[in-house]
Structures are given as C-alpha cells and as structure tokens.
Design an enzyme around this catalytic site. Sequence first.
Site, PDB file in Angstrom:
ATOM      1  N   ALA A   1       1.269  -8.135  -5.119  1.00 52.97           N
ATOM      2  CA  ALA A   1       1.419  -7.784  -3.628  1.00 52.97           C
ATOM      3  C   ALA A   1       2.851  -7.186  -3.495  1.00 52.97           C
ATOM      4  O   ALA A   1       3.650  -7.187  -4.249  1.00 52.97           O
ATOM      5  CB  ALA A   1       1.349  -9.027  -2.847  1.00 52.97           C
ATOM      6  N   SER A   2       2.836  -6.572  -2.189  1.00 50.56           N
ATOM      7  CA  SER A   2       3.911  -5.743  -2.022  1.00 50.56           C
ATOM      8  C   SER A   2       4.376  -4.867  -3.149  1.00 50.56           C
ATOM      9  O   SER A   2       3.928  -3.950  -3.542  1.00 50.56           O
ATOM     10  CB  SER A   2       5.400  -6.677  -1.438  1.00 50.56           C
ATOM     11  N   GLY A   3       5.626  -5.158  -3.841  1.00 45.06           N
ATOM     12  CA  GLY A   3       6.121  -4.494  -4.921  1.00 45.06           C
ATOM     13  C   GLY A   3       5.248  -4.629  -6.206  1.00 45.06           C
ATOM     14  O   GLY A   3       5.190  -3.397  -6.857  1.00 45.06           O
TER      15      GLY A   3
ATOM     16  N   TYR B   1       3.003  -2.096  -5.285  1.00 45.92           N
ATOM     17  CA  TYR B   1       3.642  -0.545  -5.323  1.00 45.92           C
ATOM     18  C   TYR B   1       3.480  -0.228  -6.859  1.00 45.92           C
ATOM     19  O   TYR B   1       3.272   1.025  -7.016  1.00 45.92           O
ATOM     20  CB  TYR B   1       5.070  -0.967  -5.126  1.00 45.92           C
TER      21      TYR B   1
END
Length: 206
Positions: free
Chosen positions: A92-94, A97
């Site tokens: 999730a998130s980074g 990314y």
Amino acid sequence: GKKTSQQKKIAVVYAVGTIVTGESTFSLLGGTAVGSDTLVQALKQADSDKTVQAIVLRVDSPGGSALASDLIWREVQRIKKPVIASMGNIAASGGYYISMGCDQIYAQPGTLTGSIGVVGGKISFAGLFERFGVKTEVISIGKNSGLLSAVNPMTESERKVWKANMEEVYRQFVAKTASGRNLTVKQLEPLAGGRVWTGRQAKKNG
C-alpha cells in the site's frame, strides 16, 4: 567466490518493510526498512546479469518515504527486462508506488493494496518543552524557514507550503499510476485518494 550458474534464471528482489531513503536496515525487534539505495543496487545487479531473464519484485510494505519510493520506481522503469510485482500481505501507498511501474502485478485475493495517497505533517514539542521547563530560542531567517522545526507549530504560510508540496507529490503519484496501469487520470481518481483495496477488488478496478 562461488561460481553462479550460467543457466537462464529469474531474479527475486525483496522489498519487505517500511520504505526509507538510504540503506536497508533490520531491527532486533523484528522490523525491517527497505532502503532505496539497497533496493536500486539489487535491481541494477539483476539487470546487469545476462543470465537473468526477468525480475520479480516481491513487495510486502505499507509504504514510507515518497522520495525513496520514487527512486525505486524510476529504477524499475529504466529496466528493459520484464519486471513483475508480486504482492504479499500488504503493498500500500509507497508499497503500491514501487509496484505500479512493473510490467505486471500479481496480488493475493486478500492483499491490502492501493492507498494512492499522501499523508504528512510534523510533531511540535513546544508544549512538552515548556512543561519540563526547557527554554528554547529559535533564530530563523526567511518566511518559511521553520517548516521542519520541532520547536514551533507551523505558521499559516508554512502550512500552505507543506500542503502544496503534498498536493504535488499526490499529483505525480496519480499520474504515474494512471500511466502504468493504462488508465486515464479521470478513471483513476475515484480509486485514489488514499483508498485501500483487497487484491480481488484491485484486480476488478484495473
């Protein structure tokens, strides 16, 4: 050193833990940090090995530094060989990314993924210092020079700068995700905004 096999192979690069700039670290308390320098070096090594036909990026990370995540994403983009993201319990998130630039993404039905969003802020210890009788004096030059100071809360001007920086990071995150997943920004926006999906939902959402 040992001779490595000259047979064709697949390299597996692990990104497990919080994403930070610099080197990867391991804590005796069981926590690990994925250092962008360490991970980029591992990806470069796999890319330069002529026997490696493809790279699997195994991600189990809740995210962390936006800068570190972007450095890893850039390296994934640079590699011409197939790079496949394999998501563990959380990407999730980074963690998302660094996966989104891969040629393909595989997730488990229950993987927590997405969270295409940015969160930030700072802790001000001004009240705590006063409580313990610690006197501090800050000399600063420039309108927003106290932006990262732990002594004072943000001024209205500093808050605006901080918000603008976060909005720019978010804009880049959304644009890069849309490009990597063959979606328009308009299609992606309802799926972004920090929303978290299971692997099953994420597949359905594209």
